[in-house]
Design a protein around this motif. Structure first.
Motif, short mmCIF file in Angstrom:
data_model
loop_
_atom_site.label_atom_id
_atom_site.label_comp_id
_atom_site.label_asym_id
_atom_site.label_seq_id
_atom_site.Cartn_x
_atom_site.Cartn_y
_atom_site.Cartn_z
N VAL A 1 -6.37 -3.59 -2.04
CA VAL A 1 -6.26 -4.51 -3.05
C VAL A 1 -5.66 -3.88 -4.35
N ASP A 2 -5.85 -2.46 -4.60
CA ASP A 2 -5.09 -2.11 -5.29
C ASP A 2 -4.36 -0.78 -4.53
N ASP B 1 -3.84 6.77 -1.94
CA ASP B 1 -4.45 7.98 -1.86
C ASP B 1 -5.13 7.93 -0.25
N THR B 2 -5.22 6.90 0.39
CA THR B 2 -5.76 6.88 1.63
C THR B 2 -4.44 7.52 2.67
N ILE B 3 -3.39 7.24 2.53
CA ILE B 3 -2.31 7.58 3.29
C ILE B 3 -1.97 9.06 2.99
N LEU B 4 -1.88 9.52 2.04
CA LEU B 4 -1.83 10.79 1.67
C LEU B 4 -3.02 11.66 2.37
N ASN B 5 -4.28 11.23 2.24
CA ASN B 5 -5.49 11.70 2.68
C ASN B 5 -5.16 11.94 4.43
N ALA C 1 -13.40 -2.89 3.89
CA ALA C 1 -12.42 -1.98 4.09
C ALA C 1 -12.47 -0.57 3.69
N LYS C 2 -12.92 -0.52 2.22
CA LYS C 2 -12.87 0.85 1.87
C LYS C 2 -13.72 1.54 2.56
N GLN C 3 -15.20 1.03 2.66
CA GLN C 3 -16.28 1.86 3.38
C GLN C 3 -15.72 2.33 4.86
N ILE C 4 -15.18 1.36 5.64
CA ILE C 4 -14.77 1.47 7.04
C ILE C 4 -13.40 2.59 7.00
N ASP D 1 4.19 -1.17 -9.59
CA ASP D 1 3.14 -0.76 -10.26
C ASP D 1 2.30 0.49 -9.75
N VAL D 2 2.72 0.71 -8.37
CA VAL D 2 2.29 2.02 -8.11
C VAL D 2 2.99 3.26 -7.85
#
Lengths: 965, 162
Positions: A437-438, A444-448, A402-405, A474-475
């Protein structure tokens, strides 16, 4: 010799066309065309009879004019006259005109039908073909009525010419598509299926389209076609390239027919007969083997034809999804194509792999191609290929990659074509959430995503990130830090401001310790964006400011200053002005305790299916999104979500918890969010009290105040309300939303949605008094055997809050599943303490069997056929009763529709009567139901008849409905 | 099913339009324009398939096209058709036109619209493929031409023919 010699054209036509082509401007062209139209019109109207040649010439001119985009409103009659000519030339041009220019609603159809009838019976194959073509091209209902019984006869007659058979097959197909009820295959079925064995390949080519369509609709009746198709396919596949002569296309035997045969097989599961299956597997292996052989020709047509068959074979293998061996070979073959130099093949390979990725046998094998696919996304020149690559990446994504894709998709997004950005954004958002997972990675992804493609980030996406941040403590700190940093950018997207405002308003305190992000710095940063934002964002920011006052008392003065300035408090926008005024007042009047309660942190959102996924589904249409194992457990309920979805903004920032005494609740959130009107009104009046009376009484409105208590109604006798509730139950048979119960203390609103055998019910409990209800509990129970009939009803998503403050409204969600049909209603028991007295209410929840109806449209013929099939005495339930309500047609119609069935027009010979059809969906079975309601206006009576495939359903429905009219 | 067959030149001038589903004239013209817009902006040597425009039904439909010299041949099809199969079908159509007109060019399509329609009708009927064998198609077209010849009398070129 060429089939059309160039000399025999029509000179007049050529001259006209040349004129048009020489026109220098659009105006000149229109002028020339109008002149010609006038000429033709006068010729048609003229006294002199036109010869065939002239007629043909003029019709050709009209066709040309039509092609240029001009309306043709005459000539139809002339064309129809040409049909009855016995000259081929004239007849042919007449048919051409009609198939291009006449639509199926034309009133000329009757005349045309006459001509067609003559030609069909002419036994002249050319004329017959022309007539069949015309039917297939126009394909109107009148034509189906006139010819549906005739065509199958022509199709299977022994003496019909092959070319006529071909046309007849496709003609029948067209009629079947327009009017399936008129084309009765019954006796013809087997002979039509056997056309697959016809000697003439052209006949098979035409017939297979017909058979495929019929098989899709009636798989059982046509299932004999499987073995015939397999043997035909096997003969083609194993034939030498010269065996089929003209049907060999660039050294490939009958590619078109092979593809169609493989498509037909995709309508069925793998053959059960071992021998047939063996033969088919052999065919598929041969096709896969041939792909590895050196090409017999360098021409692209050769490889196209060969690969067309190969791709269909692979589709069939994927469709069967049962032969691991073949699946792996298919996947390897597609892998080769991914790197092929032909763009078309890369495109198709990416597309086929998408479906392959959802098969458990091959998901891993597909994943091995990830680098190639990423490369395709980056380097393909063609946007349609890149789109396929993005689709495939989405389909092959799982936790391991997932992270790579997601990273690749994000970086692609920066340069992606505008046309696919929105979809890409949705996909990234879904993958990021699903495989997070975290959650810091997710944030980060969504803000990006917002940074890169802010314009394409729909509300659902940023609502979702907020829901997740709120729900996971936690986030929250990380999210606050990250948005704070993101907001530092000189130009940031408005969506970023929204997320930033919301998150800092909730969790700004988590980063306030650092002097670089002290409360005032945070506020100034947000406020620096304020003036560039649209009204809704500014409104959101104002709410964030009032939250700041609560979080950081030291900012109070600064913020009050801002609120007090004319651009806020006198803003021309009502919403902004109101917020400014109220927040200012609230911050100056309310004590810290009250502020803290009112502006408490948002409670967690109920877990539900991601609204983004719902949006993607809507965008792509059902079935188009193949997300392997995506929230399988939740999917069933998820579909129902749409209506109840609320964004965090509308979920009331300040009214952080609907059960807290929030004077501003209705002003912020409930406006769009609260589906019930009752609670907001009472809350509204409360609000007026707070502000008008000011003084010491106001802040204490939320706490128990004696003054308020005295105006409250006397406490309700703790009696059960079953009998009364039965009437209430009847009220909801034909509707899903409304007020379920109301007394002086409490109002219960209800809003429900049903799909298939699932339902979701929202209950809204509104406290009509100004005093809190303590120990508020609700239980739902299923009396007697009902437990085993409906439901896992009572997967209430979360227990209700134990305290309902005065004027507040709380919500509860129930999920309902219908396991089998039932006749009792579940009970809702509510207990609470009001001013010390225990209140106890029992109500029937309006869950009735008809809620699980799916409407079924059917024709008069089908309806009465099924009606007759359901003729056993116990399947029918009938009641004759007096009308209790208005017998007005529209009212009745609305009720019948509300019932959930399809209301069928033009079915009952007596137009006064109503007939409906539907299927009740339960987990275990489907119950077909037909309904007939016969009103007698004079006697003010009804006769209601129900016929269902299950006896108990007929009875129950009859009972329920008799109360409705 | 084939929903529409469109032929237009490099400038978007329609040379043949055949719809197998009913649209009103305006929509038909808009579909032609939209399709031209989608197809013409694509480079040569990219793939021959793309998703249909909004008017014709969006992503449930594919445009499959070939570009020959001055003309685009575009077939709009639903998901039940094989993309490569349709590509071959376009080739058969063009080869057939080429045989019938002897080195077919755009002008042939302009001046013989009726013939082109007839040839197409031998291949596709009501949106479904009737015949894929070129020789069979040409035989049918030939026999029609013969019939036509036997019926038509010879016109003098001096005849007032407008």
């Amino acid at each position: 010799m060429p089939a059309v010699s160039k000399g025999d054209g029509m000179r007049g036509l050529a001259v006209f066309i040349s004129d048009i082509r020489n026109c220098k401007s659009k105006e000149a062209e229109i002028k020339r065309i109008n002149k010609e139209l006038a000429n033709i019109r006068s010729k048609f109207k003229g006294d002199k009879a036109l010869d065939g040649y002239s007629k043909k010439k003029y019709v050709c001119k009209l066709l040309f004019i039509f092609l240029l985009g001009h309306d043709i409103d005459f000539g139809h009659m002339e064309a129809v006259n040409l049909l009855s000519s016995n000259k081929y030339t004239e007849k042919q041009i007449g048919y051409l005109f009609i198939s291009v220019l006449v639509n199926s609603n034309s009133e000329l159809i009757r005349l045309i039908n006459n001509a067609i009838k003559n030609d069909l019976s002419s036994r002249n194959p050319t004329f017959m073909c022309l007539a069949l073509h015309c039917i297939a091209n126009v394909g109107s209902r009148e034509m189906a009525e006139a010819f549906a019984s005739e065509i199958p006869r022509i199709l299977v007659a022994g003496d019909t010419m092959d070319s006529v058979k071909q046309s007849a097959a496709l003609c029948l197909l067209r009629l079947y598509k327009t009017s399936p009820d008129l084309v009765l295959m019954g006796e013809w079925t087997s002979r039509v299926v056997h056309l697959l064995n016809d000697q003439h390949m052209g006949v098979v080519t035409a017939a297979i389209s017909l058979i495929t369509c019929l098989s899709q609709k009636n798989p059982d009746e046509f299932k004999t076609c499987v073995s015939l198709a397999v043997s035909r396919l096997s003969r083609i596949v194993s034939s030498a390239s010269t065996d089929l002569q003209d049907y060999t296309y660039y050294f490939v035997p009958a590619p078109w027919l092979s593809c169609k045969l493989l498509r037909l097989l995709q309508c069925y599961p793998p053959p059960e007969d071992g021998a047939v299956k063996g033969r088919l597997v052999e065919c598929l292996e041969t096709i896969l083997n041939k792909a590895q052989e050196p090409p017999k020709s360098k021409k692209v047509q050769h490889s196209n034809a060969k690969n067309a068959i190969l791709f269909e074979a692979i589709s069939l293998i994927i469709h069967y999804d049962s032969e691991p061996n073949l699946l792996v070979r298919a996947c390897n073959q597609l892998g080769q194509f991914l790197q092929h130099r032909e763009t078309n093949l890369r495109y198709l390979a990416l597309e086929s792999m998408c479906t392959l990725a959802s098969s458990e046998f091959s998901h891993e094998a597909v994943k091995t191609h990830i680098e190639t696919v990423i490369n395709a996304l980056k380097t393909e020149r063609d946007v349609s290929v890149r789109q396929r690559a993005a689709d495939l990446l989405y389909a092959m994504c799982d936790r391991s990659n997932a992270k790579q894709i997601v990273a690749e998709m994000l970086s692609y997004l920066e340069t992606a074509d505008y046309s696919i950005r929105e979809e890409m954004v949705l996909k990234v958002a879904i993958l990021a959430e699903k495989y997070a997972v975290d959650y810091s990675w997710y944030v980060d992804t969504i803000l990006n995503l917002i940074r890169i493609a802010g314009d394409y980030v729909s509300e659902e996406v940023w609502y979702r990130v907020i829901q997740i941040v709120i729900n996971r403590d936690d986030v929250q700190g990380y999210a606050a830090k990250t948005v704070f940093e993101a907001l530092q950018a000189p130009a940031c997207h408005e969506n970023m401001v929204k997320v930033g405002g919301y998150i800092l308003g909730e969790f700004g305190n988590l980063i306030a310790g650092d002097p670089r992000s002290s409360p005032l710095v945070q506020f100034n940063l947000l406020h620096s964006k304020f003036h560039l934002c649209s009204v809704p964002t500014r409104a959101l920011l104002l709410s964030a400011y009032i939250k700041f006052i609560n979080l950081f008392p030291e900012t109070k003065a600064t913020i009050q200053e801002v609120l007090r300035c004319d651009s806020q408090i006198r803003n021309s926008d009502v919403e902004l002005q109101q917020r400014a005024v109220e927040y200012l007042k609230l911050s100056s009047i309310a004590s810290t305790d009250v502020l803290a309660t009112v502006l408490e942190e948002m409670p967690p959102f109920p877990e539900r299916e991601s609204s983004i996924l719902a949006k993607l589904k809507k965008k792509k249409g059902p079935g188009a999104v193949s997300v392997p194992d995506l929230e399988d457990g939740k999917r069933e309920g998820g579909e129902l979500n749409g209506g109840g979805e609320r964004g965090p903004d509308s979920a009331a920032m300040s009214a952080s918890n609907a059960s807290t005494p929030s004077p501003s609740a209705d002003l912020l959130g409930m406006r769009s969010a609260a589906p019930m009107s009752a609670a907001p009104t009472s809350a509204g009046s409360l609000l007026v009290d707070v502000f008008s009376e000011a003084g010491p009484a106001a802040p204490s409105a939320a706490v128990n105040d004696d003054g308020f208590l005295s105006s409250a109604p006397p406490s309700e006798d703790p009696a059960t309300l079953l009998s009364e509730a039965d009437e209430l139950l009847n009220k909801f048979v034909c509707k899903n939303n409304g007020v379920l119960f109301e007394n002086q203390l409490l109002q219960i609103g209800i809003k429900s949605e049903y799909r298939q055998n699932l339902g979701r019910m929202y209950l809204f409990y509104g406290n009509k008094t100004s005093v809190q209800f303590a120990s508020f509990t609700t239980t739902v129970s299923c009396p007697g055997e009902l437990q085993s009939h409906i439901l896992s009803i009572l997967r209430a998503t979360k227990p209700v809050e134990p305290v309902v403050e005065g004027g507040a409204q709380i919500q509860q969600v129930l999920n309902i599943e219908c396991l089998t049909d039932f006749s009792e209603a579940p009970l809702l028991n509510i207990k609470f303490r009001y001013g010390g007295a225990l209140q106890n209410l029992s109500l029937k929840l309006p869950v009735t069997i008809n809620k699980f109806f799916q409407p079924t449209e059917m024709t008069s013929h089908d309806f009465f056929q099924r009606w007759k099939q359901l003729s056993q005495p116990q399947q029918e339930a009938q009641k004759i009763f007096k009308a209790n309500h208005s017998m007005d047609t529209e009212v009745l119609k609305a009720k019948l529709l509300g019932l959930g069935t399809a209301l069928l027009d033009d079915v009952d010979p007596n137009p006064e009567n109503y007939v409906c059809a539907g299927v009740i969906q339960t987990k275990g079975q489907q119950v077909g139901c037909l309904l007939r309601l016969e009103p007698n206006g004079q006697a003010q009576m009804y006769r209601l008849t129900l016929r269902c495939s299950k006896d108990s359903v007929s009875l129950r429905l009859c009972e329920l409905l008799a109360q409705q009219f | 099913m084939i929903k529409a067959i469109l032929i237009f030149n490099n400038h978007g001038k329609p040379r043949l339009s055949k719809f197998y589903e009913h649209y009103n004239e305006d929509t038909e013209q808009q579909i032609i324009r939209e399709t031209f817009h989608l197809v013409s902006k694509r480079d040569e040597n990219v793939c021959n398939f793309l998703e249909g425009g909004m008017l014709i039904g969006g992503s449930d439909y594919r445009l499959i096209y070939r570009h020959y010299a001055t003309l685009y041949f575009v077939f709009c099809v639903d998901s039940s058709e094989s993309e490569l199969g349709i590509l071959d079908l376009i080739q058969v159509f063009v080869e057939t036109l080429d045989k019938c007109f002897e080195n077919v060019c755009e002008l042939d399509l302009i001046f013989h619209v009726d013939k082109v329609h007839n040839i197409l009708a031998e291949m596709v009927m009501g949106g479904m493929v009737l015949e894929t064998n070129m020789n069979e198609i040409i035989t049918q077209v030939d026999s029609q031409n013969k019939m036509e010849k036997s019926e038509t009398f010879i016109f003098q070129s001096t005849r007032q023919d407008r």
